[in-house]
Design a protein around this motif. Sequence first.
Motif, mmCIF file in Angstrom:
data_model
loop_
_atom_site.group_PDB
_atom_site.id
_atom_site.type_symbol
_atom_site.label_atom_id
_atom_site.label_comp_id
_atom_site.label_asym_id
_atom_site.label_seq_id
_atom_site.Cartn_x
_atom_site.Cartn_y
_atom_site.Cartn_z
ATOM 1 N N LEU A 21 0.838 -1.200 0.000
ATOM 2 C CA LEU A 21 0.000 0.000 0.000
ATOM 3 C C LEU A 21 0.868 1.243 0.000
ATOM 4 N N ASP A 22 0.353 2.289 -0.599
ATOM 5 C CA ASP A 22 1.055 3.573 -0.582
ATOM 6 C C ASP A 22 1.392 3.968 0.858
ATOM 7 N N PRO A 23 2.629 4.387 1.134
ATOM 8 C CA PRO A 23 3.039 4.702 2.516
ATOM 9 C C PRO A 23 2.145 5.732 3.205
ATOM 10 N N HIS A 24 1.722 6.734 2.451
ATOM 11 C CA HIS A 24 0.875 7.762 3.060
ATOM 12 C C HIS A 24 -0.476 7.187 3.472
ATOM 13 N N LEU A 25 -1.071 6.371 2.610
ATOM 14 C CA LEU A 25 -2.361 5.755 2.942
ATOM 15 C C LEU A 25 -2.220 4.810 4.140
ATOM 16 N N PHE A 26 -1.108 4.072 4.172
ATOM 17 C CA PHE A 26 -0.902 3.184 5.302
ATOM 18 C C PHE A 26 -0.790 3.975 6.611
ATOM 19 N N GLU A 27 -0.039 5.050 6.568
ATOM 20 C CA GLU A 27 0.155 5.860 7.779
ATOM 21 C C GLU A 27 -1.179 6.438 8.268
ATOM 22 N N VAL A 28 -2.036 6.864 7.345
ATOM 23 C CA VAL A 28 -3.297 7.492 7.731
ATOM 24 C C VAL A 28 -4.312 6.474 8.234
ATOM 25 N N TRP A 29 -4.454 5.341 7.514
ATOM 26 C CA TRP A 29 -5.579 4.454 7.782
ATOM 27 C C TRP A 29 -5.253 3.199 8.586
ATOM 28 N N PHE A 30 -3.979 2.752 8.582
ATOM 29 C CA PHE A 30 -3.669 1.506 9.279
ATOM 30 C C PHE A 30 -2.748 1.679 10.480
ATOM 31 N N GLU A 31 -1.903 2.670 10.447
ATOM 32 C CA GLU A 31 -0.995 2.880 11.578
ATOM 33 C C GLU A 31 -1.737 3.083 12.896
ATOM 34 N N PRO A 32 -2.878 3.813 12.903
ATOM 35 C CA PRO A 32 -3.576 4.035 14.187
ATOM 36 C C PRO A 32 -4.315 2.812 14.732
ATOM 37 N N ILE A 33 -4.450 1.754 13.937
ATOM 38 C CA ILE A 33 -5.231 0.587 14.364
ATOM 39 C C ILE A 33 -4.370 -0.318 15.255
ATOM 40 N N THR A 34 -4.944 -0.766 16.356
ATOM 41 C CA THR A 34 -4.236 -1.679 17.260
ATOM 42 C C THR A 34 -5.068 -2.934 17.480
ATOM 43 N N SER A 35 -4.416 -3.977 17.952
ATOM 44 C CA SER A 35 -5.105 -5.242 18.226
ATOM 45 C C SER A 35 -5.691 -5.225 19.627
ATOM 46 N N PHE A 36 -6.976 -5.562 19.708
ATOM 47 C CA PHE A 36 -7.654 -5.622 21.006
ATOM 48 C C PHE A 36 -7.664 -7.063 21.549
ATOM 49 N N GLY A 37 -7.540 -8.024 20.622
ATOM 50 C CA GLY A 37 -7.490 -9.414 21.045
ATOM 51 C C GLY A 37 -7.752 -10.372 19.891
ATOM 52 N N PHE A 38 -7.266 -11.605 20.035
ATOM 53 C CA PHE A 38 -7.519 -12.660 19.030
ATOM 54 C C PHE A 38 -7.729 -13.970 19.772
ATOM 55 N N ASP A 39 -8.929 -14.560 19.586
ATOM 56 C CA ASP A 39 -9.261 -15.768 20.312
ATOM 57 C C ASP A 39 -10.329 -16.543 19.545
ATOM 58 N N SER A 40 -10.129 -17.827 19.423
ATOM 59 C CA SER A 40 -11.114 -18.705 18.769
ATOM 60 C C SER A 40 -11.502 -18.193 17.380
ATOM 61 N N ASN A 41 -10.480 -17.880 16.588
ATOM 62 C CA ASN A 41 -10.698 -17.433 15.207
ATOM 63 C C ASN A 41 -11.436 -16.102 15.108
ATOM 64 N N MET A 42 -11.415 -15.343 16.211
ATOM 65 C CA MET A 42 -12.075 -14.031 16.223
ATOM 66 C C MET A 42 -11.028 -12.949 16.509
ATOM 67 N N LEU A 43 -10.850 -12.061 15.547
ATOM 68 C CA LEU A 43 -9.900 -10.947 15.685
ATOM 69 C C LEU A 43 -10.666 -9.672 16.017
ATOM 70 N N THR A 44 -10.277 -8.991 17.092
ATOM 71 C CA THR A 44 -10.896 -7.718 17.465
ATOM 72 C C THR A 44 -9.849 -6.617 17.373
ATOM 73 N N LEU A 45 -10.150 -5.600 16.566
ATOM 74 C CA LEU A 45 -9.227 -4.485 16.359
ATOM 75 C C LEU A 45 -9.797 -3.213 16.969
ATOM 76 N N MET A 46 -8.919 -2.371 17.483
ATOM 77 C CA MET A 46 -9.317 -1.085 18.070
ATOM 78 C C MET A 46 -9.049 0.009 17.042
ATOM 79 N N LEU A 47 -10.105 0.769 16.659
ATOM 80 C CA LEU A 47 -9.993 1.830 15.663
ATOM 81 C C LEU A 47 -10.345 3.168 16.297
ATOM 82 N N PRO A 48 -9.843 4.263 15.721
ATOM 83 C CA PRO A 48 -10.127 5.588 16.290
ATOM 84 C C PRO A 48 -11.596 5.992 16.215
#
Length: 465
Positions: A21-48
Amino acid sequence: MTSNDHIQLWEQCKAFIKDNLDPHLFEVWFEPITSFGFDSNMLTLMLPSSFFVEQLEERFIKLFRSAVDKVYGPGTQIYYRYIQVQNQPDTAVSQRSTTPSATILNQQHAQAANPFRAQPKVNFDPQLNPRYTFENYCGGESNKVAIAIAEAIAANPHDNAFNPLFLFGSTGVGKTHLIQAIGIRIKENNPDARVLYVTARLFESQYTAAVAKGNTNSFFLFYQSIDTLIIDDIQDLGGNKPKTQNTLFHIFNHLHQNNRQIIMSSDCPPSEMEGFEARMLGRFKRGMIAELERPDIELRRNVLVRKAEQDGLEIPREVIDFVAENVTDSIRELEGIMVSLVAHATVLNCDITLDLAKRVLAHAVKSSRKAINFEVITEHVCSYYQIDSDLLFTKSRKREISDARQVVMYLAKTMAKMPLVAIGNRLDRTHATVNYACKSIDERLPHERQLQADLDAIRASITQA
């Protein structure tokens, strides 16, 4: 899985996305996302915010799902988590992704889609005061045009006839109440409508905070998603604030082009606003401009009666009349006087009487020995010219009657501060006729000493009565 494993997995996922992905787009849209947890095939992400969810599922879903399937395994269920109100964790909500994995997408030969559009957008607090309804708003000659426009917008916010609405008037005449009433009615008719009320100063503060935190894209996306945007005291954005004005300019254009309703209030019309770029003022003038004039005497009485009824009070008519005749500037001031009257009566353990009202007003407003209203002006003008007051209300064009009628109009405007429409209604004349009469007196005064003397004598008799 250890407590940090899900964080490491998400970092691997982000690394895959970053490589594709374009570095600028990655910095804007994906850099702020963090992992809240992963369990039993369920991924939970924390978004702004909820708008990151929309952008991920609309703009980056193929790459995003490919990365998740590669790192976490095909068929991983994705949940998004975000806080609805900034700095209030208890407002956090979770939302499941409705997009299938990349494997399933390929099996179905599906084209890139926007499944989020099929889901209702997460609601938010419109910041509307529930007391500011049309039902609680008093109408009169000084505001009936503005009310009619406001009700028309509330009934059909997608009608471009009044978009934008620019409402102006002096402090305390009811602008905030009326513009919020529009928002409340829209929400009543359509609970899913995204309506937001915000002051200009709060808008500026939010923008400044977004810039400081690098969240300007989220800020733009939020405001561009609004269906009805209500900005109070827009004049506060004037001055040396080019970046904030530029931001508002682009948000304004986006909303207007997408048939979203924009409502603004100001203490002056666009033609008198200072510190704004011409292009911004041009946007303000694009739609409907309406004035909320100072309340006339009947509206002031109605406000006082309505306030008394809401508070369960019985206030003598003479008190209502006295307050209405002496508190002339704003509805807000009238309501303040009512609060003071109730407080004094409670502390002193006495009824609300005319004497009490006089004592309260003596500290709050400058009241004349006799209220200056239309009736008082008519009485003194007719007495001075020695004509029957009934003749003013006829169609007579005799010079002495016509001149006296024009003087009444002029003094009603300059001394009683009555709106032109209200003056015309009292004399069964149009707004244009009253305006012409007042301008005619202004033009004659510098050249006609007798007219000057007449007006001085009439004014003196009124104020000394």
